[in-house]
Design a protein around this motif. Structure first.
Motif, PDB file in Angstrom:
ATOM      1  N   ASN A   4     -16.458  28.306  47.272  1.00  0.00           N
ATOM      2  CA  ASN A   4     -17.715  28.592  46.618  1.00  0.00           C
ATOM      3  C   ASN A   4     -18.700  29.122  47.646  1.00  0.00           C
ATOM      4  OD1 ASN A   4     -16.885  27.644  44.092  1.00  0.00           O
ATOM      5  ND2 ASN A   4     -17.264  25.545  44.723  1.00  0.00           N
ATOM      6  N   THR A   5     -19.387  30.181  47.312  1.00  0.00           N
ATOM      7  CA  THR A   5     -20.361  30.764  48.227  1.00  0.00           C
ATOM      8  C   THR A   5     -21.505  31.346  47.433  1.00  0.00           C
ATOM      9  OG1 THR A   5     -20.770  32.448  49.892  1.00  0.00           O
ATOM     10  CG2 THR A   5     -19.061  32.933  48.294  1.00  0.00           C
ATOM     11  N   THR A  13     -18.005  31.888  42.146  1.00  0.00           N
ATOM     12  CA  THR A  13     -16.709  31.287  42.441  1.00  0.00           C
ATOM     13  C   THR A  13     -15.824  32.334  43.084  1.00  0.00           C
ATOM     14  OG1 THR A  13     -16.886  29.779  40.563  1.00  0.00           O
ATOM     15  CG2 THR A  13     -14.693  30.133  41.483  1.00  0.00           C
ATOM     16  N   PHE A  14     -15.261  31.969  44.221  1.00  0.00           N
ATOM     17  CA  PHE A  14     -14.451  32.911  44.979  1.00  0.00           C
ATOM     18  C   PHE A  14     -13.058  32.333  45.139  1.00  0.00           C
ATOM     19  CE2 PHE A  14     -13.154  34.696  49.230  1.00  0.00           C
ATOM     20  CZ  PHE A  14     -13.030  36.007  48.815  1.00  0.00           C
ATOM     21  N   GLN A  57     -10.948  37.098  44.838  1.00  0.00           N
ATOM     22  CA  GLN A  57     -11.533  37.609  43.600  1.00  0.00           C
ATOM     23  C   GLN A  57     -12.595  36.645  43.098  1.00  0.00           C
ATOM     24  OE1 GLN A  57      -7.273  37.892  41.913  1.00  0.00           O
ATOM     25  NE2 GLN A  57      -8.470  39.282  40.624  1.00  0.00           N
ATOM     26  N   ASP A  58     -13.571  37.216  42.393  1.00  0.00           N
ATOM     27  CA  ASP A  58     -14.507  36.350  41.688  1.00  0.00           C
ATOM     28  C   ASP A  58     -13.954  36.059  40.298  1.00  0.00           C
ATOM     29  OD1 ASP A  58     -15.056  38.551  40.066  1.00  0.00           O
ATOM     30  OD2 ASP A  58     -16.947  39.029  41.065  1.00  0.00           O
ATOM     31  N   ALA A  59     -14.717  35.372  39.484  1.00  0.00           N
ATOM     32  CA  ALA A  59     -14.230  34.947  38.172  1.00  0.00           C
ATOM     33  C   ALA A  59     -13.905  36.124  37.262  1.00  0.00           C
ATOM     34  CB  ALA A  59     -15.256  34.032  37.499  1.00  0.00           C
ATOM     35  N   ALA A  91     -14.492  28.344  52.448  1.00  0.00           N
ATOM     36  CA  ALA A  91     -15.442  28.706  53.494  1.00  0.00           C
ATOM     37  C   ALA A  91     -16.785  28.073  53.184  1.00  0.00           C
ATOM     38  CB  ALA A  91     -15.567  30.229  53.575  1.00  0.00           C
ATOM     39  N   PRO A  92     -17.204  27.056  53.945  1.00  0.00           N
ATOM     40  CA  PRO A  92     -18.523  26.456  53.700  1.00  0.00           C
ATOM     41  C   PRO A  92     -19.621  27.512  53.755  1.00  0.00           C
ATOM     42  CG  PRO A  92     -17.249  25.131  55.266  1.00  0.00           C
ATOM     43  CD  PRO A  92     -16.484  26.405  55.063  1.00  0.00           C
TER      44      PRO A  92
END
Length: 261
Positions: A4-5, A13-14, A57-59, A91-92
């Motif tokens: 999540n970024t 959402t990634f 990819q995103d959602a 990835a934070p």
């Protein structure tokens, strides 16, 4: 694998598909001849610690490249995947330094339950990364082909056979070969930018040296010959026999690459 970024409003959402390192000693050569050039293509500063590149990819299925400054975290995930071990990579937010539309290389994977991968529509002035066209020939395709030669050295070596087209036994090499040799020799006295020369373990204790320069790429085995690829010779792999000078050149390039890595 989901990360999540909030780097972009449209990327809530990634879904991570794969990842690569972008460091002085290891980076996708599709991006450039050397580490600073690869960073510049992505709008990054060439920090010594490097970055991790997450492709996903995103959602909606759109392709994105997320850049993390935690190269160690990404390296651990890649090492686990290479060993066939599961690793849930995320990835934070604090490590995400850039989010770029598209992918710079072709991927044949996709996220289950997510629409087919497609390029998002970047905002005006924003970059869109795209994979090089495999039907054309240029610097990116040449570097990628040289990477394949290096990774599949024994296969390519068998195709070349026992003898190289130019064996350096005293005859003057063709101008295009001499240019590569001159520039490669120059690297040993005037080191090029980081990543221009790289080295990796090869068969039977040898090292595989990869070097790039303006219009050329080299893949070589320190105990064998060199194979050259040129912008001016599309899709050709040109063998260069050992002769009296190549062994010393390859040893010097290998030592330089390992020292600077």
């Amino acid at each position: 694998m989901t990360a999540n970024t909030n780097a972009k409003d449209e990327l809530d959402t990634f879904h991570v598909l794969t990842a690569l390192l972008l460091t002085p000693g290891q980076f996708p050569s599709v991006l450039g001849d050397d580490y600073p050039e690869a960073c510049a293509l992505l709008g990054l500063e060439p920090w010594a610690d490097g970055y991790g590149l997450l492709f996903g990819q995103d959602a909606s299925g759109a392709r994105w490249t997320v850049v993390s400054d935690d190269a160690a975290l990404i390296g651990c995930a890649i090492a686990a995947w290479d060993c066939g071990m599961p690793y849930e990579l995320s990835a934070p937010d604090r490590t995400v330094v850039e989010t770029i539309a598209g992918w710079p290389l072709a991927l044949t994977v996709a996220t289950p339950g997510v629409p087919e991968p497609h390029d998002p529509r970047p905002a005006p002035g924003e970059r869109l990364l795209t994979a090089p066209d495999p039907q054309t020939w240029g610097p990116a395709q040449r570097r990628m082909a040289a990477d394949d030669v290096a990774k599949q050295w024994l296969t390519w070596r068998r195709q070349v056979g026992l003898h190289a087209s130019f064996d350096q036994t005293g005859a003057q090499p063709p101008a295009h070969i001499q240019r590569v040799l001159t520039e490669a020799i120059g690297y040993t006295s005037d080191p090029p930018p980081a990543g221009r020369v790289r080295s990796a373990p090869g068969p039977e204790g040898a090292r595989i040296v990869r070097a790039d320069g303006p219009g050329w790429s080299l893949a070589a085995n320190t105990e064998d010959i060199a194979l050259l690829l040129l912008d001016e010779k599309p899709h050709e792999v040109l063998p260069l026999g050992r002769g009296p000078s190549l062994p010393g050149l390859l040893r010097a390039l290998d030592e330089m690459a390992r020292t600077s890595a």
